[in-house]
Design a protein around this motif. Structure first.
Motif, PDB file in Angstrom:
ATOM      1  N   VAL A 182       0.908  -1.154  -0.054  1.00  0.00           N
ATOM      2  CA  VAL A 182      -0.067   0.114  -0.118  1.00  0.00           C
ATOM      3  C   VAL A 182       0.810   1.189   0.232  1.00  0.00           C
ATOM      4  O   VAL A 182       0.185   2.216   0.210  1.00  0.00           O
ATOM      5  N   GLY A 183       2.037   0.972  -0.109  1.00  0.00           N
ATOM      6  CA  GLY A 183       2.979   2.326   0.037  1.00  0.00           C
ATOM      7  C   GLY A 183       2.768   3.500  -0.923  1.00  0.00           C
ATOM      8  O   GLY A 183       2.621   4.561  -0.576  1.00  0.00           O
ATOM      9  N   LYS A 184       2.734   2.915  -2.308  1.00  0.00           N
ATOM     10  CA  LYS A 184       2.438   4.102  -3.227  1.00  0.00           C
ATOM     11  C   LYS A 184       1.095   5.020  -3.272  1.00  0.00           C
ATOM     12  O   LYS A 184       1.042   5.918  -3.452  1.00  0.00           O
ATOM     13  N   GLY A 195      -1.101  12.983  -0.352  1.00  0.00           N
ATOM     14  CA  GLY A 195      -0.551  14.002  -1.369  1.00  0.00           C
ATOM     15  C   GLY A 195       1.096  13.853  -1.400  1.00  0.00           C
ATOM     16  O   GLY A 195       1.623  14.939  -1.482  1.00  0.00           O
ATOM     17  N   ILE A 196       1.569  12.914  -0.997  1.00  0.00           N
ATOM     18  CA  ILE A 196       3.080  12.818  -0.957  1.00  0.00           C
ATOM     19  C   ILE A 196       3.628  11.883  -2.130  1.00  0.00           C
ATOM     20  O   ILE A 196       3.201  10.786  -2.020  1.00  0.00           O
ATOM     21  N   ASP A 197       4.640  12.331  -2.920  1.00  0.00           N
ATOM     22  CA  ASP A 197       5.176  11.524  -4.006  1.00  0.00           C
ATOM     23  C   ASP A 197       6.325  10.745  -3.434  1.00  0.00           C
ATOM     24  O   ASP A 197       6.781  10.923  -2.355  1.00  0.00           O
ATOM     25  N   LEU A 251      11.960   1.504   2.591  1.00  0.00           N
ATOM     26  CA  LEU A 251      10.683   1.339   1.994  1.00  0.00           C
ATOM     27  C   LEU A 251      10.602   1.763   0.587  1.00  0.00           C
ATOM     28  O   LEU A 251       9.695   1.082  -0.122  1.00  0.00           O
ATOM     29  N   THR A 252      11.180   2.838   0.290  1.00  0.00           N
ATOM     30  CA  THR A 252      11.071   3.159  -1.005  1.00  0.00           C
ATOM     31  C   THR A 252      11.712   2.057  -2.085  1.00  0.00           C
ATOM     32  O   THR A 252      11.275   1.808  -3.352  1.00  0.00           O
ATOM     33  N   ARG A 275       9.242  -4.383  -6.163  1.00  0.00           N
ATOM     34  CA  ARG A 275       7.826  -4.732  -6.850  1.00  0.00           C
ATOM     35  C   ARG A 275       7.741  -4.379  -8.361  1.00  0.00           C
ATOM     36  O   ARG A 275       7.045  -5.388  -8.975  1.00  0.00           O
ATOM     37  N   ALA A 276       8.383  -3.786  -8.763  1.00  0.00           N
ATOM     38  CA  ALA A 276       8.320  -3.380 -10.193  1.00  0.00           C
ATOM     39  C   ALA A 276       9.177  -4.520 -11.199  1.00  0.00           C
ATOM     40  O   ALA A 276       8.932  -4.562 -12.309  1.00  0.00           O
ATOM     41  N   GLU A 277       9.983  -5.064 -10.284  1.00  0.00           N
ATOM     42  CA  GLU A 277      10.981  -6.050 -10.979  1.00  0.00           C
ATOM     43  C   GLU A 277      10.710  -7.523 -10.856  1.00  0.00           C
ATOM     44  O   GLU A 277      11.019  -8.425 -11.593  1.00  0.00           O
ATOM     45  N   PHE A 278      10.527  -7.793  -9.362  1.00  0.00           N
ATOM     46  CA  PHE A 278      10.286  -9.245  -8.937  1.00  0.00           C
ATOM     47  C   PHE A 278       8.739  -9.415  -8.575  1.00  0.00           C
ATOM     48  O   PHE A 278       8.089  -8.427  -8.161  1.00  0.00           O
TER      49      PHE A 278
END
Length: 198
Positions: free
Chosen positions: A59-61, A68-70, A120-121, A127-130
């Motif tokens: 749920v991080g992103k 409102g934080i990128d 955390l980042t 997650r984008a790779e594995f």
């Protein structure tokens, strides 16, 4: 989910997170906290840090977007916290004061030492790779390692002399300072770039 298991992916996720968490490099900080607080709640710190990483993985992103934080701004904030910790280690000063605390567990060990902004980042980028199952296994293996190191705080304190501890503290403080600057500049560049294109 189990069919997505890959030993290679799990090992890669473990090694990436191991490098970012750098629990072995944090031994001087842990021993210092052990002396300051008298007790480190290893179980609580390990469970909370592991849970933070797993929750943030899912749920991080969305959580950051909701308030409102990128991700880049979050990483920059984390870099500033790491910068302050590094200055404390290098200069031997106390900026962050904790009053009426009987044990170090959630703060500052679980967050930001183990599950800090950088960690955390990193879980988001993994997650984008594995596959998720391999990232979770990588997180759990690192959590176990964190527990072992924290539980060995008394032993480490006995084996590491004050002079050696001071040297390690300065060296790892400089490394931590470099990590914070790298994290800040990389994310500031991305943040600036996104504003310029906007």
């Amino acid at each position: 989910m189990l069919e997505s298991f890959s030993f290679k992916e799990t090992l890669t996720c473990f090694m990436v997170l191991f490098a970012v968490i750098d629990i072995l490099g944090s031994v001087p900080i842990i021993v210092s906290l052990r002396k300051q607080f008298g007790h480190i709640d290893a179980e609580r710190a390990s469970i909370v840090s592991g849970a933070l990483m797993i929750v943030f993985l899912f749920v991080g992103k969305e959580m950051l977007k909701f308030i409102g934080i990128d991700v880049n701004s979050f990483a920059i904030a984390g870099a500033l916290v790491i910068f302050i910790i590094a200055l404390e280690m290098i200069l031997g000063i106390e900026i962050h004061k904790v009053e009426n605390v009987k044990a170090a567990s959630i703060v500052p060990i679980a967050f930001p030492l183990v599950a800090g902004a950088g960690t955390l980042t990193t879980t988001l980028s993994l997650r984008a790779e594995f596959h998720v199952v391999n990232i979770i296994l990588g997180i759990l293996l690192n959590t176990i390692l964190v527990y072992i190191v924290l539980k060995s705080a008394n032993f480490l304190e006995e084996k590491i002399g004050d002079a050696t501890l001071m040297i390690f503290k300065k060296v790892f403080g400089i490394i931590l300072l470099a990590i914070s600057i790298k994290l800040f500049t990389a994310n500031f560049a991305q943040l600036f770039s996104s504003y310029v294109h906007f």
